[in-house]
Design an enzyme around this catalytic site. Sequence first.
Site, mmCIF file in Angstrom:
data_model
loop_
_atom_site.group_PDB
_atom_site.id
_atom_site.type_symbol
_atom_site.label_atom_id
_atom_site.label_comp_id
_atom_site.label_asym_id
_atom_site.label_seq_id
_atom_site.Cartn_x
_atom_site.Cartn_y
_atom_site.Cartn_z
ATOM 1 N N LYS A 197 -7.695 -0.035 11.070
ATOM 2 C CA LYS A 197 -7.042 -0.560 9.881
ATOM 3 C C LYS A 197 -5.781 0.247 9.607
ATOM 4 O O LYS A 197 -4.743 -0.295 9.218
ATOM 5 C CB LYS A 197 -8.013 -0.507 8.689
ATOM 6 C CG LYS A 197 -7.495 -1.232 7.437
ATOM 7 C CD LYS A 197 -6.767 -0.317 6.481
ATOM 8 C CE LYS A 197 -6.350 -1.052 5.215
ATOM 9 N NZ LYS A 197 -5.562 -0.218 4.293
ATOM 10 N N GLU A 214 0.825 -1.216 0.000
ATOM 11 C CA GLU A 214 0.000 0.000 0.000
ATOM 12 C C GLU A 214 0.858 1.264 0.000
ATOM 13 O O GLU A 214 1.703 1.447 0.889
ATOM 14 C CB GLU A 214 -0.929 0.003 1.214
ATOM 15 C CG GLU A 214 -1.878 1.188 1.224
ATOM 16 C CD GLU A 214 -2.988 1.064 2.257
ATOM 17 O OE1 GLU A 214 -3.511 2.096 2.678
ATOM 18 O OE2 GLU A 214 -3.326 -0.083 2.626
ATOM 19 N N ASP A 266 3.379 -13.891 12.348
ATOM 20 C CA ASP A 266 2.033 -14.273 11.934
ATOM 21 C C ASP A 266 1.119 -13.045 11.931
ATOM 22 O O ASP A 266 0.617 -12.625 12.979
ATOM 23 C CB ASP A 266 1.498 -15.340 12.891
ATOM 24 C CG ASP A 266 0.189 -15.959 12.426
ATOM 25 O OD1 ASP A 266 -0.506 -15.331 11.608
ATOM 26 O OD2 ASP A 266 -0.143 -17.069 12.893
ATOM 27 N N HIS A 302 -2.141 9.821 -0.561
ATOM 28 C CA HIS A 302 -2.307 8.442 -1.000
ATOM 29 C C HIS A 302 -2.345 8.365 -2.530
ATOM 30 O O HIS A 302 -1.686 7.526 -3.133
ATOM 31 C CB HIS A 302 -3.607 7.883 -0.412
ATOM 32 C CG HIS A 302 -3.823 6.441 -0.692
ATOM 33 N ND1 HIS A 302 -3.231 5.450 0.059
ATOM 34 C CD2 HIS A 302 -4.545 5.804 -1.638
ATOM 35 C CE1 HIS A 302 -3.594 4.266 -0.407
ATOM 36 N NE2 HIS A 302 -4.395 4.463 -1.445
#
Length: 426
Positions: A263, A85, A279, A377
């Site tokens: 998030k 991202e 993990d 972004h």
Amino acid sequence: MRLMKTSSYSGFYKLSPKQRLMEVAEFANLEKNEIDTLKKEGALGIDVADRMIENAISSLSIPLGVGLHFLINGKDYVIPMATEEPSVIAASSNMARVCRKKGGFFACNTGPIMIAQIQVINVPDVYAARIRLFESRETLIKIANKQDPLLVSLGGGMKDLDVNLVPSSQGTMLVLHIMVNTKDAMGANTVNTMAEALAPHVEKITGGKVYLRILSNLADKRLVRVRTVADKEALGGEDVVDGIISAYEFAAADPYRAATHNKGVMNGISSVVLATGNDTRAVEAGAHAYAARNGRYTSLTHWEKNADGDLAGTIEIPMPVGLVGGATKVHPIAKLAVKILKVKSALELGEVIGAVGLAQNLGAMRALATEGIQRGHMSLHSRNIAVMAGASPDMVDKIVEIMIAEGKVRMDRAKEIIEELKNKKS
């Protein structure tokens, strides 16, 4: 070798990775150049991948970058971050630079304690059985610790237990929690082995039937706590501080906003977890469960003004990560990522990861409180669009500039600009 016509293929795992790839290629009608792409090997060779997972045919590369400017407990870190991202690494690095002015990040932890659960049903006297388990504490600890004498010799092993009564449609379940110090391992295999060994003894003590015996990913005995202060002027002034606090309060009050807010936290956290071969699913599951531990999903972070009007932020989050076992010691890039980090223990690694999550959350909220999330972004995303549209390296910057100026970061517009630039050249 037979041709793969359906997904039902007995003995697929017995084939070599190359043979498996050719079978999949036949099934999916892959062209030669597509097969060649899957055959390409990066740092993770197919021989290693084949030992790590089942039915391996190739490996997938994720961009690996580094977060800069991080000062954590007085120590400088260059932090490997694996993510696809755009803006994640830039935002966290920028906020680490801002927070550095006030001393950086300060972190502590509760130790490397993992929990395994032993589910017992059909217990005739659950309240009395609960007490009998507490009475058997020392015996159960001895049995569990016989499963891993090396861990015990290093100061780890089962340290305590707790017993919960859980109502269900099948009646009241008795659930034994065993608390295990896993030292520098994430510890899933260790706690699961101990839980398996304890199961018959628990049945004898309780008179019930043991079913599940497995670790919990809600690792609330393995918390990382991080705090920082961001200088108000470095952030952009008092209005920006107020805007960030307002954004935080929105996330704290509304689970729809909290999901996206968290998030953003995990954008930073998961990138370091992935880079170090840990993990990601375990860490993410534990984080989101912890965010809802009081019966309502809310923000993992807290932001407020301090006495000087600067922005003070904290995060408290489960962090079940390790430096031994799993992909951390197998994946060549993961091993190098740990070396770049210069961390000496799993606890230190967890503190670093928590700091990255806090920095990333601050970066996202600052963008929301100022120019909006899309500007930064999309400026990075536009480069991906230009490349996907077929731009040559010397065209990319110009195409990005035009798309951003027009506010049209789209594949169709990128292709149009490519043609316009080619026509100009000719």
